[in-house]
Write a protein that holds these residues in place. Structure first.
Motif, PDB file in Angstrom:
ATOM      1  N   PRO A 128       0.830  -1.210   0.000  1.00  0.00           N
ATOM      2  CA  PRO A 128       0.000   0.000   0.000  1.00  0.00           C
ATOM      3  C   PRO A 128       0.863   1.258   0.000  1.00  0.00           C
ATOM      4  O   PRO A 128       1.940   1.284   0.601  1.00  0.00           O
ATOM      5  N   GLU A 129       0.383   2.294  -0.645  1.00  0.00           N
ATOM      6  CA  GLU A 129       1.159   3.532  -0.757  1.00  0.00           C
ATOM      7  C   GLU A 129       1.466   4.142   0.589  1.00  0.00           C
ATOM      8  O   GLU A 129       2.497   4.806   0.768  1.00  0.00           O
ATOM      9  N   GLU A 130       0.591   3.936   1.575  1.00  0.00           N
ATOM     10  CA  GLU A 130       0.801   4.546   2.890  1.00  0.00           C
ATOM     11  C   GLU A 130       1.767   3.760   3.770  1.00  0.00           C
ATOM     12  O   GLU A 130       2.069   4.179   4.897  1.00  0.00           O
ATOM     13  N   VAL A 131       2.272   2.626   3.294  1.00  0.00           N
ATOM     14  CA  VAL A 131       3.226   1.813   4.062  1.00  0.00           C
ATOM     15  C   VAL A 131       4.634   2.033   3.508  1.00  0.00           C
ATOM     16  O   VAL A 131       4.897   1.737   2.349  1.00  0.00           O
ATOM     17  N   PRO A 132       5.562   2.569   4.308  1.00  0.00           N
ATOM     18  CA  PRO A 132       6.931   2.770   3.828  1.00  0.00           C
ATOM     19  C   PRO A 132       7.559   1.444   3.396  1.00  0.00           C
ATOM     20  O   PRO A 132       7.323   0.398   4.005  1.00  0.00           O
ATOM     21  N   ARG A 135       9.298  -0.616   6.046  1.00  0.00           N
ATOM     22  CA  ARG A 135       8.463  -1.290   7.033  1.00  0.00           C
ATOM     23  C   ARG A 135       7.785  -2.531   6.463  1.00  0.00           C
ATOM     24  O   ARG A 135       7.297  -3.381   7.204  1.00  0.00           O
ATOM     25  N   GLU A 293      -1.971  -3.880   4.879  1.00  0.00           N
ATOM     26  CA  GLU A 293      -2.754  -2.690   5.246  1.00  0.00           C
ATOM     27  C   GLU A 293      -2.536  -2.327   6.709  1.00  0.00           C
ATOM     28  O   GLU A 293      -2.451  -1.142   7.067  1.00  0.00           O
ATOM     29  N   ALA A 296       0.292   0.162   8.191  1.00  0.00           N
ATOM     30  CA  ALA A 296       0.218   1.624   8.132  1.00  0.00           C
ATOM     31  C   ALA A 296       0.096   2.186   9.547  1.00  0.00           C
ATOM     32  O   ALA A 296      -0.904   2.777   9.937  1.00  0.00           O
ATOM     33  N   ASP A 297       1.130   1.959  10.327  1.00  0.00           N
ATOM     34  CA  ASP A 297       1.165   2.338  11.748  1.00  0.00           C
ATOM     35  C   ASP A 297       2.613   2.689  12.089  1.00  0.00           C
ATOM     36  O   ASP A 297       3.475   1.806  12.156  1.00  0.00           O
ATOM     37  N   ASP A 298       2.888   3.965  12.270  1.00  0.00           N
ATOM     38  CA  ASP A 298       4.265   4.417  12.489  1.00  0.00           C
ATOM     39  C   ASP A 298       4.909   3.787  13.720  1.00  0.00           C
ATOM     40  O   ASP A 298       6.130   3.639  13.780  1.00  0.00           O
TER      41      ASP A 298
END
Length: 333
Positions: A128-132, A135, A293, A296-298
């Motif tokens: 997903p784009e929001e996951v670096p 990570r 998905e 997506a948790d810093d």
């Protein structure tokens, strides 16, 4: 969808380097040739891979029992557990050739430590784009944690104890605490692990000091003592989930005392199968997509305990796996 050739005429695209465990506690990087591509395959250039300390340390030490050789094979594993073997299952890379809709995309794949590889399109999952990208190496561990939570049947309001503050245990506790109204505590013998758990908003208790009765207790520590402590702190008809894999090691657990009178449930959890209650609806692909998905948790970056260049991996691999401070160790390509 049309596909581009997986290999080019350039010589740099005809070989790859991979980590092989050649004997117990001895590794080497081998250069090999890429196989001719098929129409449904993609070529992936690895960006990062992750070392999963629990299982990979057993493989490195040669402690996979022969009875489990077939069941423990990874999707792209080569060789055998009696050595030599190419093993690993957490790789993030960029698709360089193959299906047009994937070229240039960053994907996750259950693959050993290797700098380039060819696989079928259905074996990779878009990150997903929001996951670096960095990570993404936690994906396999998150998939395991998600499966454990499903097996544990955690419900809103439950008191939950998770034993083992390694990567999988911490991810399980992190998912559990998100269930509405749960009271979740992470238990470990190593108090140095309090820092990363509390930084993630998870309560921590030193092993042997847990108090009270719990509804759900999960052992992800690979320690028989933790399973015994779980039984001791289980409430009547509580559910105890054994999520550890012990390789060829036997453990003893106290099934006397109140085990039967409390009507305790003791069940195993293993990521190789989706729990029966979900199996009809959840494919492995759907489960992996959900695991990605959930990355997506810093706060999950606290689980990356170190990083090594792939060029140094053969020398460093045994040390990384033997260190008690290792959580998820990332390999940079």
């Amino acid at each position: 969808m049309a596909s581009a050739p997986v290999e080019s005429s350039s010589s740099r695209n005809t070989t790859f380097r991979a980590l092989w465990i050649e004997a117990a506690n001895r590794c080497a990087v081998r250069e090999e040739s890429l196989q001719p591509n098929q129409a449904d395959q993609v070529l992936v250039r690895t960006l990062y891979s992750g070392i999963s300390r629990g299982t990979e340390s057993l493989v490195l030490a040669g402690k996979v029992p022969s009875s489990e050789f077939d069941r423990m094979r990874g999707p792209h594993m080569e060789g055998s557990f009696s050595f030599p073997v190419k093993y690993g299952y957490s790789t993030v890379g960029k698709v360089e050739a193959g299906a047009d809709d994937l070229i240039g995309k960053t994907v996750f794949c259950l693959h050993p430590h290797q700098d380039r590889f060819v696989t079928t399109k259905d074996m990779v999952t878009l990150l997903p784009e929001e996951v670096p990208t960095e990570r993404g190496v936690l994906a396999a561990n998150m998939e395991t944690a998600l499966n454990i939570v499903w097996d544990a049947m955690i419900q809103p309001g439950d008191r939950v104890a998770v034993f083992g503050a390694g990567v999988v245990g911490t991810l399980v506790a992190n998912l559990s605490r998100r269930v509405a109204g749960t009271d979740t505590v992470l238990v470990d013998t190593n108090t140095d692990r309090r820092a990363h758990t509390e930084a993630m908003g998870i309560s921590f208790t030193k092993a042997g000091t847990l108090k009270g009765e719990f509804d759900v207790l999960i052992n992800a520590s690979a320690a028989g003592a933790a399973l015994s402590e779980a039984i001791e702190n289980a409430g009547t008809e509580a559910r105890i989930v054994e999520a550890s894999w012990y390789g060829d090691k036997s453990i003893s657990i106290p099934l006397g005392g109140a085990f039967h009178s409390k009507r305790l449930q003791l069940v195993s959890s293993q990521v190789g199968a989706v729990p029966p209650a979900r199996r009809v609806r959840w494919s492995f692909g759907r489960r992996m997509a959900k695991a990605l998905e959930l990355l997506a948790d810093d706060s999950l970056d606290h689980l990356i305990s170190g990083e090594t260049d792939f060029a140094d991996l053969a020398e460093d691999y045994p040390r990384i796996l033997s260190s008690q401070t290792t959580l998820c160790h990332r390999i940079r390509y």
